[in-house]
Design a protein around this motif. Sequence first.
Motif, mmCIF file in Angstrom:
data_model
loop_
_atom_site.group_PDB
_atom_site.id
_atom_site.type_symbol
_atom_site.label_atom_id
_atom_site.label_comp_id
_atom_site.label_asym_id
_atom_site.label_seq_id
_atom_site.Cartn_x
_atom_site.Cartn_y
_atom_site.Cartn_z
ATOM 1 N N GLN A 179 -20.683 -22.714 -55.653
ATOM 2 C CA GLN A 179 -21.002 -21.330 -55.285
ATOM 3 C C GLN A 179 -20.592 -21.008 -53.851
ATOM 4 O O GLN A 179 -20.566 -19.856 -53.447
ATOM 5 C CB GLN A 179 -22.496 -21.046 -55.497
ATOM 6 N N LEU A 180 -20.241 -22.045 -53.081
ATOM 7 C CA LEU A 180 -19.817 -21.808 -51.697
ATOM 8 C C LEU A 180 -18.308 -21.635 -51.582
ATOM 9 O O LEU A 180 -17.764 -21.556 -50.496
ATOM 10 C CB LEU A 180 -20.281 -22.950 -50.784
ATOM 11 N N LYS A 181 -17.599 -21.603 -52.709
ATOM 12 C CA LYS A 181 -16.147 -21.388 -52.627
ATOM 13 C C LYS A 181 -15.845 -19.928 -52.298
ATOM 14 O O LYS A 181 -16.430 -19.012 -52.875
ATOM 15 C CB LYS A 181 -15.462 -21.812 -53.925
ATOM 16 N N LEU A 182 -14.898 -19.770 -51.407
ATOM 17 C CA LEU A 182 -14.566 -18.457 -50.853
ATOM 18 C C LEU A 182 -14.350 -17.401 -51.928
ATOM 19 O O LEU A 182 -14.949 -16.329 -51.896
ATOM 20 C CB LEU A 182 -13.316 -18.605 -49.989
ATOM 21 N N ASN A 183 -13.495 -17.730 -52.880
ATOM 22 C CA ASN A 183 -13.122 -16.698 -53.850
ATOM 23 C C ASN A 183 -14.159 -16.491 -54.939
ATOM 24 O O ASN A 183 -14.025 -15.598 -55.762
ATOM 25 C CB ASN A 183 -11.750 -17.018 -54.448
#
Lengths: 121, 121
Positions: B5-9
């Motif tokens: 959930q911390l991925k940019l996109n």
Amino acid sequence: MEYEQLKLNNQLCFRLYTAARLTVGAYHPYLDPLGITYPQYLVLLVLWEQDKQPVCDIAKWLMLDTNTVTPLLQRMEKSGLLQRTKGKTDTRQRIVSLTEKGSALREQAKHIPECLSASKD
Amino acid sequence: MEYEQLKLNNQLCFRLYTAARLTVGAYHPYLDPLGITYPQYLVLLVLWEQDKQPVCDIAKWLMLDTNTVTPLLQRMEKSGLLQRTKGKTDTRQRIVSLTEKGSALREQAKHIPECLSASKD
DNA sequence: TATTTTTGCATCGTGAACGATATAAACCAG
DNA sequence: CTGGTTTATATCGTTCACGATGCAAAAATA
């Protein structure tokens, strides 16, 4: 009627601009305790996914220019979140790498996305 | 997977933030010739719809605070687009009214929305 | 190899956003 | 009417966003 298209709320861009501002603002309660701003959080997201990247790669991820990213990284370096070292293969590059402090924030930030998606109003 | 959930996109906010920046940027070719910025254009949209408003009303329309709007209006006054006069019923208020120059821009701005909706890429 | 072009980063200046704070006028309760 | 509160605006400081410009290293081309 002639100027109908010039009405504020008929403009997608205004709605987008406002939505983005308010949404970024919604991060404040979660980012303030970590001592970082929203753009700094974005930089951390990039580095958490892949550490040790040159400035230009970070800028590409964020779709910003280096003249925005460089001062941002300088401030983050000053606050101890990352380091900027000269590139070895290409000495023009500055390789950005997380410090212990920067890495450690990941654990605290882990729940931010779900906090926001859960926040009502 | 733990930090998915911390991925940019994966972050709506980042997409919103970027979309807003790029969309505002798309106004540049049309606003530069008029000598105004995007936030200044928004102020003009408000005043073109209804002239002679106090600062707080303009701020409400734009969903901004007066500490953002006041300097914006001061710059616009300096560039001759509007005037700020003391309110008569409530002397705390500053009533913002368009100058000739500010009113005249409406005609030139009339086609901006359709230009943008027509612009491909 | 020498010269030109491109690339990566930095600096500067301006205009926003926005939190914090200040000030005066208007309003309201006692 | 008086004192406390709210409201309208302004100022200050910090961080961004971004156009313009500069510079040195790398890459491309002659």
